[in-house]
Design a protein around this motif. Structure first.
Motif, PDB file in Angstrom:
ATOM      1  N   LYS A  15       7.262  45.506 -66.453  1.00  0.00           N
ATOM      2  CA  LYS A  15       8.085  46.722 -66.497  1.00  0.00           C
ATOM      3  C   LYS A  15       7.642  47.613 -67.660  1.00  0.00           C
ATOM      4  O   LYS A  15       7.499  48.829 -67.501  1.00  0.00           O
ATOM      5  CB  LYS A  15       9.561  46.348 -66.635  1.00  0.00           C
ATOM      6  N   ASN A  18       4.579  49.371 -66.777  1.00  0.00           N
ATOM      7  CA  ASN A  18       4.657  50.114 -65.516  1.00  0.00           C
ATOM      8  C   ASN A  18       3.630  49.595 -64.508  1.00  0.00           C
ATOM      9  O   ASN A  18       2.921  50.366 -63.863  1.00  0.00           O
ATOM     10  CB  ASN A  18       4.474  51.617 -65.739  1.00  0.00           C
ATOM     11  N   ASN A  20       2.822  47.137 -61.160  1.00  0.00           N
ATOM     12  CA  ASN A  20       3.433  46.455 -60.021  1.00  0.00           C
ATOM     13  C   ASN A  20       2.785  45.078 -59.814  1.00  0.00           C
ATOM     14  O   ASN A  20       1.796  44.737 -60.463  1.00  0.00           O
ATOM     15  CB  ASN A  20       3.371  47.322 -58.759  1.00  0.00           C
ATOM     16  N   LYS A  32      -0.129  37.909 -55.357  1.00  0.00           N
ATOM     17  CA  LYS A  32       1.146  38.604 -55.519  1.00  0.00           C
ATOM     18  C   LYS A  32       2.303  37.633 -55.236  1.00  0.00           C
ATOM     19  O   LYS A  32       3.308  37.637 -55.937  1.00  0.00           O
ATOM     20  CB  LYS A  32       1.171  39.795 -54.554  1.00  0.00           C
ATOM     21  N   SER A  36       5.377  36.639 -57.650  1.00  0.00           N
ATOM     22  CA  SER A  36       6.735  36.890 -57.164  1.00  0.00           C
ATOM     23  C   SER A  36       7.603  35.641 -57.289  1.00  0.00           C
ATOM     24  O   SER A  36       8.755  35.712 -57.735  1.00  0.00           O
ATOM     25  CB  SER A  36       6.678  37.348 -55.706  1.00  0.00           C
TER      26      SER A  36
END
Length: 87
Positions: A15, A18, A20, A32, A36
């Protein structure tokens, strides 16, 4: 006292940057889906993943692994309290 899962540390750092999950996975050399699961607390941090995400977290792998161990011990203590209270 609150104990933080290393996935939460990663979430906060992404975060701040910035960044993803797709970008982070590419930088870390992992998937990913793996990131996650870690961020959601569904996966524990392994030594190899600690090495991969250390650059994203601005931390060394050993510190990240230590945070996983502290978190795991805190969960075990809570489970013991609950099971003792049920007897």
């Amino acid at each position: 006292m609150t104990f933080i899962h290393p996935g939460e540390i990663l979430r906060q750092r992404l975060k701040e940057k910035n960044m993803n999950l797709s970008e982070a996975a590419k930088v870390a050399g992992t998937t990913k889906a793996t990131l996650s699961r870690l961020i959601s607390g569904k996966q524990a941090l392994s030594a190899s993943l600690a090495v991969k995400i250390s650059i994203l977290c601005n931390s060394d792998p050993l510190s990240l692994l230590a945070s996983q161990n502290v978190y795991d011990l805190a969960i075990l203590k809570e489970e013991e309290k609950t099971s003792v209270g049920e007897k």
